[in-house]
Scaffold this active site. Structure first.
Site, PDB file in Angstrom:
ATOM      1  N   LYS A  18      67.339  -9.860  80.237  1.00  0.00           N
ATOM      2  CA  LYS A  18      66.864 -10.123  80.855  1.00  0.00           C
ATOM      3  C   LYS A  18      67.989 -11.403  81.482  1.00  0.00           C
ATOM      4  O   LYS A  18      66.464 -12.020  82.698  1.00  0.00           O
ATOM      5  CB  LYS A  18      66.651 -11.842  79.458  1.00  0.00           C
ATOM      6  CG  LYS A  18      65.946 -11.196  78.337  1.00  0.00           C
ATOM      7  CD  LYS A  18      64.676 -11.271  78.376  1.00  0.00           C
ATOM      8  CE  LYS A  18      63.970 -10.512  77.517  1.00  0.00           C
ATOM      9  NZ  LYS A  18      64.208  -9.137  77.575  1.00  0.00           N
TER      10      LYS A  18
ATOM     11  N   GLU B 267      69.933 -21.041  79.652  1.00  0.00           N
ATOM     12  CA  GLU B 267      68.389 -22.067  79.770  1.00  0.00           C
ATOM     13  C   GLU B 267      68.227 -22.993  79.473  1.00  0.00           C
ATOM     14  O   GLU B 267      68.584 -23.567  79.135  1.00  0.00           O
ATOM     15  CB  GLU B 267      67.518 -21.376  80.586  1.00  0.00           C
ATOM     16  CG  GLU B 267      66.929 -21.082  79.196  1.00  0.00           C
ATOM     17  CD  GLU B 267      65.797 -20.115  79.417  1.00  0.00           C
ATOM     18  OE1 GLU B 267      65.499 -19.201  80.700  1.00  0.00           O
ATOM     19  OE2 GLU B 267      64.622 -19.774  78.443  1.00  0.00           O
TER      20      GLU B 267
ATOM     21  N   HIS C  73      59.140 -18.165  66.617  1.00  0.00           N
ATOM     22  CA  HIS C  73      58.872 -17.568  68.694  1.00  0.00           C
ATOM     23  C   HIS C  73      58.034 -15.655  68.706  1.00  0.00           C
ATOM     24  O   HIS C  73      57.868 -15.263  70.134  1.00  0.00           O
ATOM     25  CB  HIS C  73      60.121 -17.608  69.150  1.00  0.00           C
ATOM     26  CG  HIS C  73      61.441 -18.328  68.908  1.00  0.00           C
ATOM     27  ND1 HIS C  73      60.879 -19.733  69.839  1.00  0.00           N
ATOM     28  CD2 HIS C  73      62.123 -18.919  68.069  1.00  0.00           C
ATOM     29  CE1 HIS C  73      62.205 -20.504  69.508  1.00  0.00           C
ATOM     30  NE2 HIS C  73      62.358 -19.969  68.452  1.00  0.00           N
TER      31      HIS C  73
ATOM     32  N   ARG D   3      55.367  -3.091  78.629  1.00  0.00           N
ATOM     33  CA  ARG D   3      54.610  -2.012  77.974  1.00  0.00           C
ATOM     34  C   ARG D   3      53.343  -2.917  78.445  1.00  0.00           C
ATOM     35  O   ARG D   3      53.268  -3.892  78.675  1.00  0.00           O
ATOM     36  CB  ARG D   3      55.330  -1.738  76.647  1.00  0.00           C
ATOM     37  CG  ARG D   3      55.776  -3.652  76.050  1.00  0.00           C
ATOM     38  CD  ARG D   3      55.979  -3.611  74.386  1.00  0.00           C
ATOM     39  NE  ARG D   3      56.583  -4.388  74.075  1.00  0.00           N
ATOM     40  CZ  ARG D   3      56.053  -5.845  74.152  1.00  0.00           C
ATOM     41  NH1 ARG D   3      54.814  -5.604  74.058  1.00  0.00           N
ATOM     42  NH2 ARG D   3      56.512  -6.999  73.335  1.00  0.00           N
TER      43      ARG D   3
END
Length: 498
Positions: free
Chosen positions: A116, A200, A235, A294
């Site tokens: 990430k 973040e 999530h 994917r």
């Protein structure tokens, strides 16, 4: 074109790929664990190979065993589906070294976008907007404190090596930071084998919007528009739709999102199908989040509105074909919604409820599609994700698509276990959902304000069917499951699967 392809997956996605292969007149090889011996994908494939015991680590994640199965069966390519080894760069590289085509992007692209933090750096270099935060994994608590103070609380700690909500922690103040870092790192280590986390800025009440891209191995890349995936639990997505209600309200956003997605994908030298995920704030500013290298679970809604078969194109691209669709050729028509049907209890914190399906009947009619991997009499294993099926619909407008989904949910019958179908019945009546006023915390708020129970009628039906099944239950062989094969084929496989 390939003559035989192995599907390194299970459940509904394995069935989806097998169907595409059958239409393309390509032989299919299914793999299965001992828990999936009677699974639908095993029944539907031309060949089936057991790769190990129920534990995923010893079967669906056992790359060496899967490659051995591909060699033994003569498969020229492997389709990984989603999950399991689909984003494992080492497995994709092993396929390449074995001379077996991995149906997906290059292992280098998977490796680059799988981190990430590396993906964030690439997106910034490509000129895509990113959420303010760290560009590298956080080395210690002091660095985290310094960064959080600079960008302002609340912040979000996230696993650098994976997604799906694992290794993610919201932090509202400095006092919570140290314990949150320990928890996030520990969970990330267990889930992904790496405890690296990054930080973040937390965007309040964001929308989760993703863009589908498709590219060949000759440098041609297009986007197929956006999907809204804001309805989530823990999530993880539950409802997806295309177009996004935000894009319906602001049509210019589609081009902006698409261009940003293509900039990042091109920078990664990406080919095959992939998805770039963005967060959008309440002012419709959007920020790159991550890339899934994917096929996505929710690909049917894109297929509905564009008319493009993503799985078929994945295979054609892997075979070396050029993508003949140009960006100007992509047209979006109508509205599509998908609901993920799980064996879980929404009224008990979405607790999984695997067990035996004693009655199963799918909805049908105009604009209704069911991608399922189950059947009446099938026992849903406890070892895997409790996804039973994906119910998707299409109609001319979002409003009529919602009505069609309500009709389809009302027709769906699954008895023998608790499912989340009742959730969709209630959700599609909610005024905020119908208005398209969505955000990633929507479902939590909805569940908090609207507890629900199954109707007396549906519970009574389930009880009656379960009781009747108990009285008449007979042992069932693997080959007794629904199959599109002829009787001789089923009989031959009966011996092979013993």
């Amino acid at each position: 074109m390939f003559q035989k392809i192995l599907i390194a997956n299970r459940g509904e996605i394995a069935v989806r790929v097998i169907r595409a292969l059958r239409e393309m007149e390509i032989r299919s090889v299914a793999i299965f664990s001992e828990a999936d011996r009677r699974a639908l994908h095993v029944q539907m494939a031309d060949e089936a190979v057991c790769v190990g015991p129920p534990a995923s680590s010893e079967s669906y994640l056992a790359g060496t065993r899967i490659l051995d199965a591909a060699r033994a069966s003569g498969a020229e390519a492997i389709h990984p589906g989603y999950g399991f080894l689909s984003e494992n760069a080492a497995f994709a590289k092993s396929c390449e070294e074995a001379g077996i085509k991995f149906i997906g992007p290059s292992w280098e692209a998977i490796e680059q976008m799988g981190s990430k933090t590396a993906a964030r750096r690439l997106a910034m270099k490509a000129g895509a907007p990113v959420v303010p935060g760290t560009e590298q994994a956080i080395r210690n608590v002091d660095e985290a404190r310094e960064t959080a103070a600079a960008i302002g609380y609340p912040v979000l700690l996230k696993a650098a090596a994976g997604g799906g909500g694992k290794g993610m922690r919201r932090v509202d103040s400095e006092g919570q930071l140290e314990s949150a870092m320990r928890g996030a790192a520990s969970e990330a280590e267990r889930a992904f084998g790496s405890g690296e986390v990054y930080l973040e800025k937390l965007i309040e009440r964001p929308r989760h919007i993703e863009v589908q891209v498709l590219g060949d191995e000759h440098g041609h890349l297009i986007h197929l528009g956006e999907r809204e995936c804001s309805i989530q639990r823990r999530h993880q997505k539950v409802v997806e739709e295309s177009p996004s209600p935000l894009v319906l309200a602001r049509p210019e956003l589609r081009q902006k999102l698409g261009e940003a997605a293509l900039r990042v994908a091109r920078a990664a030298n990406y080919s095959n199908a992939g998805t770039l995920e963005f967060l959008a704030d309440q002012q419709a500013n959007f920020y790159f989040l991550e890339m899934n290298t994917r096929l996505q679970v929710e690909h049917p809604v894109t297929e509905w509105v564009t008319g493009i078969d993503l799985v078929r194109w994945q295979i054609r691209i892997a075979a070396g074909e050029r993508l003949r669709i140009k960006q100007k050729d992509v047209q979006w028509r109508g509205s599509s919604i998908e609901c993920r049907v799980y064996a879980e209890d929404p009224d008990n914190n979405f607790f999984p409820t695997p067990g035996k399906i004693v009655h199963y009947a799918e909805p049908s009619g105009p604009g209704v599609r069911v991608d399922a991997g189950v059947y009446s009499g099938w026992t849903v294993p406890i070892e895997y994700d409790p996804l039973l099926a994906k119910l998707s619909v299409w109609s001319e407008t979002r409003e009529s698509a919602i009505q069609r989904m309500r009709r389809a949910v009302a027709e769906y019958r699954i008895a023998g276990m608790t499912t989340n179908l009742q959730l969709f019945e209630r959700l599609t009546l909610n005024e905020h959902f119908r208005a398209g006023d969505l955000h990633t915390g929507f479902l939590d708020e909805f569940m908090g304000s609207s507890r629900f129970r199954g109707t007396d009628e549906s519970r009574l039906l389930a009880s009656i069917l379960a009781a009747a099944h108990t009285q008449t239950e007979k042992p069932q062989l693997a080959a007794d499951a629904p199959s599109t094969s002829g009787a001789w084929r089923v009989e031959a496989r009966r011996g092979l699967l013993r």
